[in-house]
Design a protein around this motif. Structure first.
Motif, PDB file in Angstrom:
ATOM      1  N   ASP A  66       2.486  78.866  25.355  1.00  0.00           N
ATOM      2  CA  ASP A  66       3.451  77.860  24.920  1.00  0.00           C
ATOM      3  C   ASP A  66       3.558  77.752  23.402  1.00  0.00           C
ATOM      4  N   TYR A 168      -4.252  68.027  28.222  1.00  0.00           N
ATOM      5  CA  TYR A 168      -3.410  69.209  28.081  1.00  0.00           C
ATOM      6  C   TYR A 168      -1.953  68.811  27.868  1.00  0.00           C
ATOM      7  N   ASP A 170       1.388  70.627  27.967  1.00  0.00           N
ATOM      8  CA  ASP A 170       2.120  71.838  28.317  1.00  0.00           C
ATOM      9  C   ASP A 170       3.374  71.972  27.457  1.00  0.00           C
ATOM     10  N   ASN A 173       1.153  72.441  22.869  1.00  0.00           N
ATOM     11  CA  ASN A 173      -0.245  72.333  22.448  1.00  0.00           C
ATOM     12  C   ASN A 173      -0.441  72.623  20.971  1.00  0.00           C
TER      13      ASN A 173
END
Length: 194
Positions: A66, A168, A170, A173
């Protein structure tokens, strides 16, 4: 992904201090917007090039799918428009500010149903949430990217609950940042290992 962008400021449980912090953050934000309007971007560019871009590059090397490289020219074009949209909210028992993620979602959905092509940047809100106990007891901040977190708790379960803020993220990050003390970082490292 989530169109909202949030910053958490959690430094004390005392409402009077939170109110003062809110005033200081609003004052600093106004000064930043004025610098951007005046074209004084060298400090912002240095931060982007030497922190954010290098972090994204490193995360790409480590295999994070990502992570994405954004060049300064693209970032700088968005600075004024995005910073002027930021709302500073006090979130505690005394201050009645509310986080209006749902309202923004509903407005975007309504515009879409009317046939409008709603741009991504108009689908969410940009907010700096300043608070104490209310934030530490389960309030979720959509699109949390920045945490400025100084409040220590010796209670293990409280630290576990607060630690969910740093989970986290998504899709972005590489853009998340946590500003805290070395002691708190060690506590959370210990919790993660446990």
């Amino acid at each position: 992904g989530i169109p909202h962008n949030s910053m958490l400021v959690h430094v004390t449980r005392f409402n009077a201090v939170q109110r003062k912090i809110k005033e200081l953050v609003e004052e600093h934000l106004r000064a930043m917007v004025a610098r951007i309007m005046a074209g004084q971007l060298s400090e912002f560019r240095d931060l982007w090039e030497n922190n954010f871009k290098t972090t994204s590059e490193k995360m790409m090397q480590l295999g994070f799918k990502d992570a994405e490289i954004h060049e300064w020219d693209a970032v700088s074009r968005e600075l004024f428009e995005q910073t002027r949209k930021i709302k500073v909210k006090g979130i505690n028992g005394e201050i009645s500010d509310i986080l209006d993620y749902r309202e923004a979602d509903a407005i975007a959905r309504e515009r879409t149903l009317r046939g409008e092509d709603v741009p991504w940047e108009e689908r969410g809100i940009n907010v700096i949430a300043i608070g104490g106990d209310k934030l530490s007891r389960g309030l979720t901040l959509d699109g949390l990217t920045i945490s400025y977190y100084l409040r220590a708790s010796r209670m293990y379960d409280t630290r576990m609950q607060m630690g969910r803020w740093f989970g986290y993220r998504d899709g972005y990050n590489d853009l998340c940042r946590i500003y805290t003390t070395e002691e708190l970082a060690l506590w959370y490292r210990y919790i993660a290992l446990a």
